[in-house]
Write an enzyme that holds these catalytic residues in place. Structure first.
Site, PDB file in Angstrom:
ATOM      1  N   HIS A   1       0.866  -1.177   0.000  1.00 30.57           N
ATOM      2  CA  HIS A   1       0.000   0.000   0.000  1.00 30.57           C
ATOM      3  C   HIS A   1       0.906   1.232   0.000  1.00 30.57           C
ATOM      4  CE1 HIS A   1      -3.009  -2.840   2.076  1.00 30.57           C
ATOM      5  NE2 HIS A   1      -3.330  -2.734   0.804  1.00 30.57           N
TER       6      HIS A   1
ATOM      7  N   GLU B   1       1.756   3.763   3.053  1.00 26.10           N
ATOM      8  CA  GLU B   1       2.234   3.219   4.332  1.00 26.10           C
ATOM      9  C   GLU B   1       3.753   3.342   4.357  1.00 26.10           C
ATOM     10  OE1 GLU B   1       0.467  -0.657   4.616  1.00 26.10           O
ATOM     11  OE2 GLU B   1      -1.569   0.150   4.620  1.00 26.10           O
TER      12      GLU B   1
ATOM     13  N   GLU C   1       1.657  -5.170  11.118  1.00 25.83           N
ATOM     14  CA  GLU C   1       1.006  -3.862  11.127  1.00 25.83           C
ATOM     15  C   GLU C   1       1.684  -3.014  12.197  1.00 25.83           C
ATOM     16  OE1 GLU C   1      -1.366  -2.763   9.150  1.00 25.83           O
ATOM     17  OE2 GLU C   1      -2.149  -4.592   8.202  1.00 25.83           O
TER      18      GLU C   1
END
EC number: 3.5.1.96
Length: 330
Positions: free
Chosen positions: A53, A56, A210
């Site tokens: 992504h 990010e 994450e």
């Protein structure tokens, strides 16, 4: 070799596509894909990816610094290493993706999308990762795909394990603990993520990480990622991490995917709900044509709530807590 990220952002391949230092050989494999190989023998093949992504940025900066230190011989290399910046056009644009989410396209799912640059990129990444692992079939295979979350979280650093029918790698779980992740989530069905692809199709020990919240380049406080940065440096250099000093990691498994299947879909959570918010049994979570879902267990926790996704996509997942030993018996 010049700065890995700068070359990738330029869109122009380096004038030299391979070379070596006193510690390693390097090869520009494709746009945003760099392979580094130590001169000596090694027993692990590691893929580190970020930027699947494009907005990010913290993981991108972390991997770029790691590559710079390896190429400058400021950090030894003890593994075969493939470093991937996943979606260069989206990284340049500062967008999550340009046409569709690459992290739903792996495992051949890109074939279900129109022939866009992102679908083609998913195909290329599958090919390059498959070739990398296949070229040393006896080594331990590891893949960590680094992301940041769209919204805040009760656990600032957490991992997502792809579904598999065999036990998870004990060495990987130990590394995740010692890298001081706050929580670990076990998927219970197959998916189109990069980590699931490398697990299912390449037999790698894989995990999506994450790390904090998505911010533009230059706005990340990289000190908050010190434990995972130290973990990555130890991983590639063959170093040892100190035993975990923070509170024990909490383990979850997925019990329900909240799929948005109709235009009248309603997710009954506030817009500012953070990841890992807990709900008691009986709480209404979603309503849509011919379906509603209420919390079935004593407590369930929500992850990635997003009612604005397109029809057919996941608007959130519900979790329950689990015992660590269940991961080793999966």
């Amino acid at each position: 070799m010049p700065d890995f990220l700068s070359i990738t952002l330029s869109g122009v391949p380096p004038s030299l596509t391979s070379g070596e230092t006193s510690n390693l050989k390097w090869q520009w494999v494709d746009e945003g894909v760099l392979m580094l190989t130590p001169h000596g023998a090694c027993s692990q093949s590691v893929v580190l990816s970020a930027g699947i992504h494009g907005n990010e940025t913290a993981p991108i900066e972390i991997l770029n610094q790691l590559v710079s230190d390896l190429l400058a011989s400021q950090l030894p290399l003890a593994v075969r290493l493939l470093v991937i910046l996943g979606n260069p056009p989206a990284i340049r644009a500062g967008e999550r993706y340009l046409t569709a989410d690459i992290n739903r396209m792996f495992g051949g799912r890109y074939k279900n999308h129109s022939l866009t640059d992102e679908a083609r990129r998913a195909e290329i990444l599958e090919q390059k990762v498959g070739e990398f692992f296949a070229s040393d079939p006896l080594s331990l295979r590891l893949h960590y795909d680094l992301h940041t979350a769209i919204r805040g979280s009760h656990h600032n650093r957490f991992g997502l394990l792809p579904y598999r029918t065999t036990p998870y790698c004990a060495a990987m779980l130990r590394w995740l603990k010692d890298s001081e992740l706050d929580a670990l989530v076990m998927h219970t069905s197959a998916g189109g993520t990069f980590a699931h692809f490398s697990s299912e199709f390449c037999q790698a020990a894989s995990c999506t990480l994450e790390l904090g919240k998505a911010l533009p380049f230059g706005q990340n406080q990289l000190e908050q990622f010190r434990p995972i940065t130290a973990g990555l440096r130890a991983l590639v250099s063959g170093g040892q991490l100190p035993t975990r000093s923070t509170e024990a990691m909490i383990f979850y498994r997925v019990v329900k995917s909240l799929l948005k299947q109709h235009a009248d879909f309603k997710l009954w959570v506030a817009d500012d709900t953070v990841n890992f918010t807990r709900y008691p049994q009986g709480t209404l979570m979603i309503e849509q044509l011919n379906e509603h879902y209420c919390v079935e267990h004593e407590y369930e926790w929500i992850l990635f709530p997003n009612p604005r996704v397109a029809l057919g996509l996941r608007a959130g997942i519900m979790l329950v807590q689990m015992d660590e030993n269940d991961l080793l018996q999966a």
